[in-house]
Design a protein around this motif. Structure first.
Motif, PDB file in Angstrom:
ATOM      1  N   GLN A 210      12.373   5.689  -4.059  1.00 12.91           N
ATOM      2  CA  GLN A 210      13.501   5.042  -4.721  1.00 12.91           C
ATOM      3  C   GLN A 210      14.245   4.070  -3.797  1.00 12.91           C
ATOM      4  O   GLN A 210      14.858   3.105  -4.270  1.00 12.91           O
ATOM      5  CB  GLN A 210      14.477   6.115  -5.254  1.00 12.91           C
ATOM      6  N   LYS A 211      14.186   4.385  -2.483  1.00 11.41           N
ATOM      7  CA  LYS A 211      14.888   3.529  -1.512  1.00 11.41           C
ATOM      8  C   LYS A 211      13.985   2.430  -0.931  1.00 11.41           C
ATOM      9  O   LYS A 211      14.424   1.647  -0.083  1.00 11.41           O
ATOM     10  CB  LYS A 211      15.427   4.372  -0.358  1.00 11.41           C
ATOM     11  N   LEU A 212      12.733   2.407  -1.333  1.00  7.15           N
ATOM     12  CA  LEU A 212      11.820   1.394  -0.782  1.00  7.15           C
ATOM     13  C   LEU A 212      12.371   0.002  -1.020  1.00  7.15           C
ATOM     14  O   LEU A 212      12.744  -0.341  -2.145  1.00  7.15           O
ATOM     15  CB  LEU A 212      10.436   1.518  -1.422  1.00  7.15           C
TER      16      LEU A 212
ATOM     17  N   ILE B  82       8.107  16.696  -2.392  1.00 10.96           N
ATOM     18  CA  ILE B  82       8.049  15.766  -3.519  1.00 10.96           C
ATOM     19  C   ILE B  82       9.416  15.117  -3.726  1.00 10.96           C
ATOM     20  O   ILE B  82       9.520  13.923  -4.023  1.00 10.96           O
ATOM     21  CB  ILE B  82       7.591  16.492  -4.801  1.00 10.96           C
ATOM     22  N   GLN B  83      10.464  15.908  -3.524  1.00 14.09           N
ATOM     23  CA  GLN B  83      11.805  15.339  -3.667  1.00 14.09           C
ATOM     24  C   GLN B  83      12.053  14.264  -2.594  1.00 14.09           C
ATOM     25  O   GLN B  83      12.635  13.215  -2.889  1.00 14.09           O
ATOM     26  CB  GLN B  83      12.860  16.453  -3.564  1.00 14.09           C
ATOM     27  N   GLU B  84      11.633  14.543  -1.352  1.00 15.06           N
ATOM     28  CA  GLU B  84      11.818  13.561  -0.275  1.00 15.06           C
ATOM     29  C   GLU B  84      10.997  12.303  -0.549  1.00 15.06           C
ATOM     30  O   GLU B  84      11.447  11.181  -0.319  1.00 15.06           O
ATOM     31  CB  GLU B  84      11.395  14.172   1.072  1.00 15.06           C
ATOM     32  N   ILE B  85       9.757  12.499  -1.030  1.00 14.99           N
ATOM     33  CA  ILE B  85       8.912  11.356  -1.355  1.00 14.99           C
ATOM     34  C   ILE B  85       9.565  10.520  -2.457  1.00 14.99           C
ATOM     35  O   ILE B  85       9.578   9.278  -2.405  1.00 14.99           O
ATOM     36  CB  ILE B  85       7.508  11.825  -1.786  1.00 14.99           C
TER      37      ILE B  85
ATOM     38  N   ILE C 232       1.526   9.443  -6.092  1.00  7.83           N
ATOM     39  CA  ILE C 232       1.787  10.847  -5.732  1.00  7.83           C
ATOM     40  C   ILE C 232       2.829  11.440  -6.678  1.00  7.83           C
ATOM     41  O   ILE C 232       2.671  12.563  -7.214  1.00  7.83           O
ATOM     42  CB  ILE C 232       2.263  10.955  -4.273  1.00  7.83           C
ATOM     43  N   ILE C 233       3.903  10.712  -6.905  1.00 10.17           N
ATOM     44  CA  ILE C 233       4.985  11.196  -7.789  1.00 10.17           C
ATOM     45  C   ILE C 233       4.459  11.400  -9.205  1.00 10.17           C
ATOM     46  O   ILE C 233       4.712  12.433  -9.852  1.00 10.17           O
ATOM     47  CB  ILE C 233       6.163  10.214  -7.777  1.00 10.17           C
ATOM     48  N   ASN C 234       3.726  10.399  -9.682  1.00  7.55           N
ATOM     49  CA  ASN C 234       3.179  10.495 -11.044  1.00  7.55           C
ATOM     50  C   ASN C 234       2.226  11.671 -11.187  1.00  7.55           C
ATOM     51  O   ASN C 234       2.173  12.341 -12.229  1.00  7.55           O
ATOM     52  CB  ASN C 234       2.461   9.198 -11.431  1.00  7.55           C
ATOM     53  N   LEU C 235       1.443  11.907 -10.140  1.00  7.21           N
ATOM     54  CA  LEU C 235       0.467  12.996 -10.190  1.00  7.21           C
ATOM     55  C   LEU C 235       1.158  14.329 -10.464  1.00  7.21           C
ATOM     56  O   LEU C 235       0.685  15.147 -11.272  1.00  7.21           O
ATOM     57  CB  LEU C 235      -0.301  13.043  -8.872  1.00  7.21           C
TER      58      LEU C 235
ATOM     59  N   THR D 281       0.837  -1.204   0.000  1.00  7.48           N
ATOM     60  CA  THR D 281       0.000   0.000   0.000  1.00  7.48           C
ATOM     61  C   THR D 281       0.870   1.252   0.000  1.00  7.48           C
ATOM     62  O   THR D 281       0.602   2.235  -0.723  1.00  7.48           O
ATOM     63  CB  THR D 281      -0.927  -0.002   1.226  1.00  7.48           C
ATOM     64  N   VAL D 282       1.922   1.225   0.806  1.00  8.95           N
ATOM     65  CA  VAL D 282       2.841   2.371   0.872  1.00  8.95           C
ATOM     66  C   VAL D 282       3.486   2.604  -0.498  1.00  8.95           C
ATOM     67  O   VAL D 282       3.538   3.740  -1.014  1.00  8.95           O
ATOM     68  CB  VAL D 282       3.923   2.128   1.942  1.00  8.95           C
ATOM     69  N   ASN D 283       3.977   1.559  -1.103  1.00  8.61           N
ATOM     70  CA  ASN D 283       4.668   1.647  -2.387  1.00  8.61           C
ATOM     71  C   ASN D 283       3.757   2.205  -3.476  1.00  8.61           C
ATOM     72  O   ASN D 283       4.113   3.125  -4.236  1.00  8.61           O
ATOM     73  CB  ASN D 283       5.176   0.272  -2.781  1.00  8.61           C
ATOM     74  N   GLU D 284       2.544   1.683  -3.543  1.00  7.60           N
ATOM     75  CA  GLU D 284       1.588   2.080  -4.580  1.00  7.60           C
ATOM     76  C   GLU D 284       1.199   3.544  -4.438  1.00  7.60           C
ATOM     77  O   GLU D 284       1.153   4.300  -5.424  1.00  7.60           O
ATOM     78  CB  GLU D 284       0.361   1.179  -4.515  1.00  7.60           C
ATOM     79  N   ASN D 285       0.927   3.980  -3.226  1.00 10.41           N
ATOM     80  CA  ASN D 285       0.485   5.355  -3.018  1.00 10.41           C
ATOM     81  C   ASN D 285       1.599   6.367  -3.250  1.00 10.41           C
ATOM     82  O   ASN D 285       1.353   7.460  -3.784  1.00 10.41           O
ATOM     83  CB  ASN D 285      -0.090   5.519  -1.612  1.00 10.41           C
ATOM     84  N   LEU D 286       2.816   6.004  -2.885  1.00  9.80           N
ATOM     85  CA  LEU D 286       3.942   6.910  -3.158  1.00  9.80           C
ATOM     86  C   LEU D 286       4.149   7.075  -4.676  1.00  9.80           C
ATOM     87  O   LEU D 286       4.420   8.182  -5.175  1.00  9.80           O
ATOM     88  CB  LEU D 286       5.222   6.382  -2.510  1.00  9.80           C
TER      89      LEU D 286
END
Length: 547
Positions: A283-285, A275-278, A227-230, A219-224
């Motif tokens: 990327q580190k997930l 957005i940069q932190e997200i 957000i980035i794509n948005l 769930t965490v991976n998908e939502n992040l």
């Protein structure tokens, strides 16, 4: 002292009211007239057990009521009389023909046991065969104590209480030490287990949070990603930046546009940073199965502890600290026990020292009392008496010290000393009691002392001696005495005649009246001449009263 007595429907007594005075009062009358019934009635006020047989035939209940005054002030505190209240006690007994009975003190119901305790501070009845515990060894110390010993006894009781508390703590620690040492291995096992686990509320909370995160990694991976794509696909940040240039063109028209620009500019940079932190976070997930397994294993340990100890994690942590303290105490028991043992010895020695001082004074008083008793017995025509007060030398703390005493006596020359209550005849015992009460009546907290025919059957010389002793006691206490001898009757301060009469219903009843001088002359004359007043007996009665 007893100032009035009311008796109704008691044996052959129908209804009488008597007012008594201080000093020596005698009750005389023919055999069977009811003299001893008067004493029995007073005895009920002193806590004697009642029998339904004493209720007058044909009546439902008997009533005995006495009014007392000038009693020991300490008794006033015990029974709860308010300071400044009337110094009177009204004791009432109601005896029913069905076997029931009631005791009342100042119109409040009390138990027979309470009445007996109260009466011990009010009065004492002595007959030839009943000393009301006077010769019970547990009561002997009262004859040896004085103001000095009573003051020391107060100190002794305080010291004894401290010693008993010290000893209790010492014995409890010894028992706990024994029990705890038997549990030592188990306690060490528990402590070792908790030391290894070292439970912590903070750690458990962190583990739960991390477990929750890992269990929801997808769930965490998908939502992040969304957000980035948005932001990237819709160029949201670029469009926000373009709005800044437009607002800048408007600044010259209204200062408010400058403010709007600044607010959007701050938001732009903040969002850009987030957005940069997200993006970096995304990327580190990395989902680590081993970490999740390790966390779950650690949480399982916490769960097992709660189930094993049947406590919450917080309570288990508290128990962990308790175990550390408990084991520390066990390891230091020797020091604690040694300290308490010193306290016990110190308080024991102090208590024993006070008790020995009390005992020494009592022994001196005992020697004096022995001599005085023998002198008084000689006055009562008991001249070959040996009397000793012996002390039990066993060191044992009791309520009033370490002493237990016994009175040993022999009334016959050449016979061995024996305990007083087991060696004397009724007459000898009565005279010994009279000698003792003469000496110690000022020590007793009794305002009323009653003698019932203790002079029965004595000769003239002894009768004079008995009369003198009774008079002496009457100087300190109120004395009521049933007597058959004229020497006692003539020396009294007040004289009451008891008569048996036949009433209008042809029933026998008892009457009582206080005699004036002429009445006393006639009554004493009758006592001298076996019920018949002669000129000689009348003259002798007058002579006795003059003496």
């Amino acid at each position: 002292m007893l100032i009035s007595l009311y008796v109704k429907n008691f044996a052959i007594i129908d209804n009488i009211q008597i007012d008594f005075k201080d000093g020596l009062s005698v009750l005389t009358g023919e055999t069977g007239a009811g003299k001893s019934l008067i004493i029995d009635a007073i005895g009920l006020l002193f806590g004697k057990r009642a029998s339904p047989d004493l209720v007058r035939f044909g009546e439902n209940k008997a009533v005995i009521e006495g009014v007392f005054s000038h009693f020991d002030p300490k008794l006033k505190e015990v029974i709860g009389l308010e300071p400044g209240s009337e110094d009177y006690l009204i004791i009432k007994r109601e005896i029913y023909s069905n076997g029931k009975s009631l005791c009342k003190l100042n119109n409040e119901i009390i138990t027979l046991s309470q009445l007996s305790d109260i009466s011990e501070c009010i009065g004492d009845i002595h007959s030839q065969f009943d000393t009301q515990g006077l010769f019970n060894p547990k009561n002997y110390l009262q004859f040896l104590d004085d103001s000095e010993t009573l003051k020391l006894i107060d100190q002794y009781r305080v010291s004894l209480l401290i010693y008993q508390e010290d000893e209790k703590k010492y014995l409890e620690l010894l028992e706990r030490n024994k029990t705890d040492k038997e549990r030592l291995d188990f306690l060490k096992f528990q402590l070792n287990e908790l030391d290894k686990i070292d439970p912590s509320l903070e750690e458990e909370e962190e583990l739960k949070n991390r477990s929750h995160y890992l269990n929801n990694f997808g769930t965490v991976n998908e939502n992040l990603r969304e957000i980035i794509n948005l932001y990237q696909e819709n160029n949201l940040l670029d469009k926000i930046y373009d709005s800044l240039a437009l607002l800048e063109k408007l600044e010259s028209f209204d200062p408010k546009f400058e403010e709007f620009k600044k607010q959007i500019e701050d938001g732009y940079y903040n969002i850009n940073d987030v957005i940069q932190e997200i993006t970096q976070k995304f990327q580190k997930l990395d989902f680590d199965t081993a970490e999740l397994e390790s966390i779950n294993a650690r949480l399982s340990i916490y769960s097992d502890l709660r189930r094993k100890y049947r406590k919450s994690t917080a309570e288990i942590i508290e128990r962990h600290q308790e175990l550390k303290n408990e084991l520390n105490n066990i390891e230091n028991y020797d020091i604690l026990i040694s300290d308490l043992e010193k306290n016990v010895k110190k308080s024991y020695n102090k208590t024993l020292e006070i008790a020995k001082n009390i005992s020494e004074i009592r022994k001196n008083n005992a020697r004096n009392l022995e001599e005085l008793i023998l002198d008084n017995l000689a006055d009562l025509q008991l001249k070959n008496v040996e009397f000793k007060i012996i002390f039990n030398e066993e060191i044992k703390f009791r309520k009033d010290g370490i002493d237990e005493v016994d009175f040993l006596v022999t009334f016959n020359k050449g016979e061995p000393l024996k305990p007083l209550s087991k060696t004397a005849s009724g007459g000898e015992l009565s005279r010994f009691m009279l000698a003792l009460k003469t000496l110690v009546s000022e020590k007793l907290s009794l305002q009323t002392i009653i003698f019932d025919e203790i002079d029965n059957g004595v000769s003239g010389g002894i009768a004079y001696s008995i009369a003198g002793k009774l008079k002496k006691i009457g100087e300190r206490s109120q004395v009521l005495c049933v007597t058959h001898i004229p020497q006692v009757a003539s020396i009294s301060d007040h004289h009451y005649q008891i008569q048996k009469k036949i009433d209008a219903d042809l029933r026998t009843t008892t009457a009582i009246k206080e005699l004036d001088y002429d009445g006393r002359v006639i009554e004493i004359a009758k006592m001298i001449s076996n019920g018949v007043v002669t000129e000689a007996s009348r003259n002798l009665a007058i002579e006795l009263l003059k003496k």
